[in-house]
Design a protein around this motif. Structure first.
Motif, PDB file in Angstrom:
ATOM      1  N   GLU A  27       0.833  -1.199   0.000  1.00  0.00           N
ATOM      2  CA  GLU A  27       0.000   0.000   0.000  1.00  0.00           C
ATOM      3  C   GLU A  27       0.868   1.249   0.000  1.00  0.00           C
ATOM      4  OE1 GLU A  27      -3.243   0.215  -0.338  1.00  0.00           O
ATOM      5  OE2 GLU A  27      -3.364  -1.948  -0.505  1.00  0.00           O
ATOM      6  N   PHE A  64     -15.927  -5.458  -9.020  1.00  0.00           N
ATOM      7  CA  PHE A  64     -16.127  -4.088  -8.557  1.00  0.00           C
ATOM      8  C   PHE A  64     -15.969  -3.140  -9.741  1.00  0.00           C
ATOM      9  CE2 PHE A  64     -11.569  -4.746  -8.286  1.00  0.00           C
ATOM     10  CZ  PHE A  64     -11.009  -3.544  -8.679  1.00  0.00           C
ATOM     11  N   ASP A 106      -5.267   2.375  -7.144  1.00  0.00           N
ATOM     12  CA  ASP A 106      -4.730   1.131  -6.603  1.00  0.00           C
ATOM     13  C   ASP A 106      -5.585  -0.042  -7.076  1.00  0.00           C
ATOM     14  OD1 ASP A 106      -6.982   0.881  -4.949  1.00  0.00           O
ATOM     15  OD2 ASP A 106      -5.917   1.399  -3.115  1.00  0.00           O
ATOM     16  N   SER A 107      -5.242  -1.238  -6.648  1.00  0.00           N
ATOM     17  CA  SER A 107      -5.900  -2.440  -7.151  1.00  0.00           C
ATOM     18  C   SER A 107      -7.373  -2.532  -6.763  1.00  0.00           C
ATOM     19  CB  SER A 107      -5.165  -3.682  -6.648  1.00  0.00           C
ATOM     20  OG  SER A 107      -5.176  -3.728  -5.226  1.00  0.00           O
ATOM     21  N   LYS A 108      -7.803  -1.686  -5.815  1.00  0.00           N
ATOM     22  CA  LYS A 108      -9.209  -1.676  -5.400  1.00  0.00           C
ATOM     23  C   LYS A 108      -9.973  -0.496  -5.985  1.00  0.00           C
ATOM     24  CE  LYS A 108      -8.124  -4.033  -1.050  1.00  0.00           C
ATOM     25  NZ  LYS A 108      -8.162  -3.936   0.435  1.00  0.00           N
ATOM     26  N   ASN A 132      -1.524  -1.582  -9.657  1.00  0.00           N
ATOM     27  CA  ASN A 132      -2.213  -0.316  -9.850  1.00  0.00           C
ATOM     28  C   ASN A 132      -2.907  -0.291 -11.206  1.00  0.00           C
ATOM     29  OD1 ASN A 132      -1.172   0.759  -7.393  1.00  0.00           O
ATOM     30  ND2 ASN A 132       0.765   1.198  -8.441  1.00  0.00           N
ATOM     31  N   LYS A 142      -8.289 -11.596 -14.437  1.00  0.00           N
ATOM     32  CA  LYS A 142      -9.315 -10.581 -14.212  1.00  0.00           C
ATOM     33  C   LYS A 142      -9.517  -9.760 -15.488  1.00  0.00           C
ATOM     34  CE  LYS A 142      -8.695 -10.000  -9.221  1.00  0.00           C
ATOM     35  NZ  LYS A 142      -8.345  -9.042  -8.141  1.00  0.00           N
TER      36      LYS A 142
END
Length: 325
Positions: free
Chosen positions: A29, A226, A266-268, A251, A204
């Protein structure tokens, strides 16, 4: 006296532990915030000083050899450059190519080209010879679909962006239909105006959409995981997202064609940074339309407005280069 000191001591321990959690234990992070800038390496505007791009629409970097494939749309050709940026080959109108809008390679190094409005993909060998044409037909349809963008995953499954039906259609390496997902709309799992399809190394699926949710991420089977990005004036939102890619840190990089910049999440899907400014000067962006990473982490940004390809080193605060997946 001891009773008075003990609560203070406990508070100090908690404070120091919090610092460790936020800084020392953050790991990946913390690394995500290190992206600082883009450093220009090369500008390419055609195959020569008098042979310039004309409304280019797509760039693809061969992940194995770092060779560069550019769909030079209004010149009716695909340019192939080596990792040293030297011209290797041109597939042009003499090979039957007309208005190419996307290009991709399968595992056999066959070159798949999407032509604007065509109902079949044209497939060439590395010498530029037409091998065959591939029609993409769904079981319930008799007419082949017209592909927008395409992408091959590591298993050579072909992902096709079907703008007319606002969906993603997946075929196996033999061209047989596997599955599809998506429908028209602006809600979760729906697409308003599809722009790009990309599959990460873990399978993904990243779908970029210029109307509705900007970027949506799906499982390898097409189940929505998401999404993020709306169409507002906020720095972390979008005007006209064109495509998305991921770097080795996970990222997510998103190209905004109307804001002339690139946003990093970021990945989220949490916003990190915006890169790039509007203009025609070198290091600026002028109606960017596509981007890709090479194996060393260099970023290639194609601009249809400026008729050029700019190559950047991704610089971090530690002067390191992020290697791309």
């Amino acid at each position: 006296m001891i009773k008075k000191i003990k609560p203070v001591f406990i508070c100090l321990i908690i404070f120091l532990f919090t610092i460790c959690i936020s800084k020392g234990f953050a790991g990946d992070e913390a690394d995500k915030s290190l992206i600082s800038d883009l450093k220009l390496i090369k500008v390419i505007s055609g195959s020569g000083a008098h042979d310039l791009f004309n409304n280019p629409q797509a760039v693809f970097i061969d992940p194995d050899l770092d060779e560069i494939y550019i769909a030079d749309t209004d010149n009716n050709r695909v340019l192939i450059l080596g990792h040293d940026f030297e011209l290797k080959n041109i597939i042009g109108p003499e090979k039957g190519l007309e208005l190419p809008v996307d290009v991709a390679l399968d595992k056999e190094d066959n070159i798949y080209v999407v032509e604007a409005g065509a109902n079949a993909l044209k497939v060439f060998d590395l010498r530029g010879n037409l091998i065959f044409k591939r029609e993409l037909i769904l079981p319930e349809q008799t007419e082949p679909l017209k592909a927008g963008r395409i992408f091959f995953d590591k298993r050579d499954n072909l992902y096709v962006l079907d703008r007319s039906a606002s969906r993603i259609v997946v075929f196996d390496q033999e061209g047989e239909f596997k599955f599809k997902f998506g429908q028209p709309g602006k809600d979760k799992g729906q697409f308003g105006l599809l722009q790009d399809i990309f599959v990460g190394p873990l399978g993904k699926i990243f779908v970029t959409n210029s109307i509705g949710v900007a970027v949506q991420v799906f499982s390898p089977k097409g189940n929505r995981l998401f999404g993020f990005g709306e169409h507002t004036t906020a720095v972390y939102d979008f005007s006209f997202p064109m495509n998305s890619r991921i770097d080795r840190s996970g990222n997510i990089w998103v190209l905004d064609g109307f804001r002339h910049n690139i946003k990093v999440f970021d990945s989220k899907g949490v916003f990190i940074k915006s890169l790039g400014t509007f203009g025609k000067e070198e290091e600026q962006l002028y109606f960017p339309v596509d981007m890709d990473f090479d194996s060393t982490g260099n970023l290639y940004v194609l601009e249809k407005g400026a008729n050029r390809l700019q190559v950047f080193e991704v610089v971090t605060n530690q002067k390191a280069v992020l290697k791309a997946e």
